[in-house]
Write a protein that holds these residues in place. Structure first.
Motif, PDB file in Angstrom:
ATOM      1  N   THR A 202      36.727  28.826  50.922  1.00 46.61           N
ATOM      2  CA  THR A 202      35.694  29.787  51.273  1.00 46.61           C
ATOM      3  C   THR A 202      35.909  30.198  52.720  1.00 46.61           C
ATOM      4  O   THR A 202      35.845  29.367  53.620  1.00 46.61           O
ATOM      5  CB  THR A 202      34.293  29.156  51.133  1.00 46.61           C
ATOM      6  OG1 THR A 202      34.164  28.681  49.793  1.00 46.61           O
ATOM      7  CG2 THR A 202      33.192  30.168  51.433  1.00 46.61           C
TER       8      THR A 202
ATOM      9  N   GLU B  80      30.986  33.915  53.507  1.00 49.64           N
ATOM     10  CA  GLU B  80      30.085  34.262  52.407  1.00 49.64           C
ATOM     11  C   GLU B  80      29.030  35.220  52.899  1.00 49.64           C
ATOM     12  O   GLU B  80      28.536  35.116  54.025  1.00 49.64           O
ATOM     13  CB  GLU B  80      29.451  33.008  51.802  1.00 49.64           C
ATOM     14  CG  GLU B  80      30.463  32.214  50.978  1.00 49.64           C
ATOM     15  CD  GLU B  80      29.860  31.021  50.250  1.00 49.64           C
ATOM     16  OE1 GLU B  80      29.100  30.275  50.900  1.00 49.64           O
ATOM     17  OE2 GLU B  80      30.174  30.838  49.050  1.00 49.64           O
TER      18      GLU B  80
ATOM     19  N   ALA C  37      32.543  39.931  46.348  1.00 47.52           N
ATOM     20  CA  ALA C  37      33.470  38.890  46.798  1.00 47.52           C
ATOM     21  C   ALA C  37      34.901  39.404  46.700  1.00 47.52           C
ATOM     22  O   ALA C  37      35.285  39.992  45.690  1.00 47.52           O
ATOM     23  CB  ALA C  37      33.322  37.637  45.946  1.00 47.52           C
TER      24      ALA C  37
ATOM     25  N   SER D  91      31.785  38.568  50.856  1.00 47.01           N
ATOM     26  CA  SER D  91      32.349  37.213  50.811  1.00 47.01           C
ATOM     27  C   SER D  91      33.858  37.288  50.658  1.00 47.01           C
ATOM     28  O   SER D  91      34.383  38.194  50.002  1.00 47.01           O
ATOM     29  CB  SER D  91      31.758  36.435  49.630  1.00 47.01           C
ATOM     30  OG  SER D  91      30.378  36.234  49.838  1.00 47.01           O
TER      31      SER D  91
END
Lengths: 309, 266
Positions: free
Chosen positions: A178, A181, A186, A209
């Motif tokens: 990740t 975020e 995304a 994200s």
């Protein structure tokens, strides 16, 4: 990335006396420190990649952890059958390392554009496929593949990529990172497209994200399921042909997750990749990415305006 | 059992396997039967009950399509039960129609030609780097030398001074679609290898005394790889199969099977 790779390989070879490096007469100003530090575990086999892959299989069968190193298509496509049959069928401890993933060697032409190899390698049983995004990821996948007893592929960029991850990483098999975020979209990025993606979002002041995939195979399915459940719109981005590549892998796994009731519905997935074409104009990596359509402009805005399914 | 007696047993078992499975490639399996018999009787350091023993010699059959005679060899040598040969090419058997590394005594799966020699260079290089004394033997077919990958290895092996590598060419003069000389002439083969800086031993591939002499001579530690060019006859041992392209493909019928048994048992 290649500097991060070789430095880490030297560090691994200091701890593990089975690490052996074969090069196909390439790697000037990169591999020399390894060759000097470990002359008994280094060999330039010459410009002969089929032989290099076969020799790697033989050395691996005798207990070595063998890295084969060359540019883009040479340690991959050129010796694909040796990789499939000698290395992967026998499940041997060989790591295929290619520098110059995607259009990194832009102006050198199609011979040097590595834009199909991820798809070809990821369908071979036993093979793990890695595509690090920055020097930290390159370092971490090098450590990972050295510890993993079996065939692996690392698609490196070139030299001089900036650090994106500020701290050293330790990667588990298939791990998804990740990066940031936020927002309703995304972006799933693999390899060197991460830097471009982050710059694009910053320049355009977009909240979205971003996940980095240092592994194209395998991919952490539990985490992917969470991502698929969390967004209605997803963009995949890679420097590779659309068919068979990273975006294809995401579509395949997403469909399987739906089939096995791990997710209830599929988000809209937009794949940004090369559209089944070769490009034969001179140009920098950035230029070629743009004409090949590996760009978030205007896809990011188009998908944002599309009604979610 | 002498190597000559062994070769007779190998051919009889091979014939039985090919007949039962209606398989191909008996011609190439017979052409190398004497080479296998001499290797496994007089030359190779092997451990049938510990096939992975570190100091064993590595023998790799590159022409994996002719594996029946190697499987017969390994079974007779007790790497696995002779009765298992009856499962050859049957559903679920580990005895495939190409060599499989899942069979005890088989170092490497081989089916695609031109793969084994590079792997054998890897074996021989590993032995050198680890300063171990075992040797690597690689048996290729003549037609297989069409594959460029072999020549990549043939170029490199002398550079690496791999005198622990012995290449054997089963030179039966017939490849898949015709005579070797009509497809891609290999001659002058001896001179080719010499020009590539190999020690070359040319011999009758069915004369056990000559083969043993060649293998013994090839043990010399002189920093040069060795090649034994074994002149053989495709289908050797059964008169109606000898030197016939047809027996690259055909499986004997019942009458031919009986005639072949009679000839091989004589």
């Amino acid at each position: 990335m290649r500097t991060a790779f070789i430095n880490q390989l030297i560090a691994e070879a200091e701890k593990n006396d089975k690490v052996f490096l074969l090069v196909g007469d390439l790697g000037f100003s990169v591999v020399e420190p390894f060759a000097e530090a470990f002359p008994d575990r280094f060999l330039n086999v010459g410009i002969a990649e089929q032989n290099m892959a076969g020799i790697a299989a033989g050395l691996a069968k005798e207990g070595y952890c063998v890295f084969i190193y060359s540019i883009g298509n040479f340690p991959t496509l050129r010796c694909m059958e040796q990789i499939r049959y000698d290395i992967c069928y026998h499940n041997l401890n060989v790591k295929v390392i290619a520098v110059g993933g995607g259009y990194a060697y832009g102006a050198l032409g199609a011979s040097h554009h590595a834009t199909e190899e991820v798809g070809m390698l990821r369908i071979i049983p036993n093979m793990i496929v890695c595509a690090p995004a920055d020097p930290q990821e390159a370092k971490a996948v090098t450590t990972f593949v050295t510890a993993h007893n079996g065939p692996c592929y690392i698609r490196l960029g070139k030299a001089g990529e900036p650090q994106i991850h500020t701290e050293a990483l330790s990667l588990k098999e298939g791990e998804i990172l990740t990066v940031k975020e936020g927002g309703g979209v995304a972006v799933l990025s693999t390899g060197a497209m991460l830097k471009y993606t982050l710059d694009f979002l910053q320049v355009n002041n977009i909240d979205a994200s971003v996940y980095s995939f240092p592994f194209v195979k395998p991919i952490d399915q539990d985490k992917l399921a969470i991502i698929l459940k969390s967004y209605k719109k997803i963009i995949t981005i890679e420097e590779h042909q659309a068919q068979g590549g990273f975006g294809s892998a995401i579509l395949e796994i997403s469909n399987d997750l739906l089939e096995y009731n791990k997710i209830e519905k599929l988000p809209l997935i937009k794949r940004i990749a090369i559209k089944d074409k070769f490009y034969s104009v001179a140009g920098s990596q950035e230029y070629l990415r743009e004409i090949a359509g590996i760009t978030l402009m205007p896809s990011f805005f188009t998908i944002t305006q599309t009604d979610a399914v | 059992m002498t190597s000559v007696e062994f070769s007779k047993e190998i051919r009889l078992k091979t014939l039985e396997m090919v007949y039962k499975a209606k398989a191909s490639h008996i011609g190439g399996a017979f052409s190398m039967a004497d080479i296998l018999a001499v290797l496994y009787t007089d030359i190779l350091r092997i451990y049938p009950h510990a096939p992975q023993a570190t100091d064993r010699d590595r023998f790799v059959l590159s022409k994996g399509h002719a594996c029946t005679s190697l499987l017969a060899t390994l079974a007779i040598k007790d790497f696995f039960p002779v009765e298992e040969l009856g499962t050859y090419a049957q559903n679920g058997s580990r005895l495939l129609s190409h060599t499989s590394h899942y069979v005890p005594g088989v170092e490497l799966s081989a089916g695609s030609l031109g793969h084994a020699l590079p792997v054998c260079v890897g074996f021989a290089l590993a032995a050198k780097r680890k300063q171990e004394q075992w040797k690597t033997y690689c048996l290729v077919s003549d037609g297989e030398l069409n594959e460029g990958s072999n020549w990549e290895s043939i170029l490199l092996a002398p550079q690496l001074m791999l005198d622990n590598l012995v290449l054997i060419v089963d030179y039966n003069k017939i490849q898949s679609l015709g005579a070797v000389k009509d497809v891609i002439e290999l001659e002058p083969l001896k001179q080719k290898f010499e020009a590539f800086r190999w020690d070359v031993f040319e011999t009758d591939g069915h004369d056990h005394v000559a083969l043993k002499l060649a293998f013994t001579a090839a043990m010399q530690e002189n920093k040069r790889p060795k090649v034994i060019i074994a002149h053989t006859v495709k289908g050797k041992g059964v008169s109606f199969m000898e030197d016939k392209l047809l027996w690259h493909y055909k499986s004997p019928d019942e009458k031919q099977y009986s005639e072949a048994i009679a000839e091989l048992s004589a």
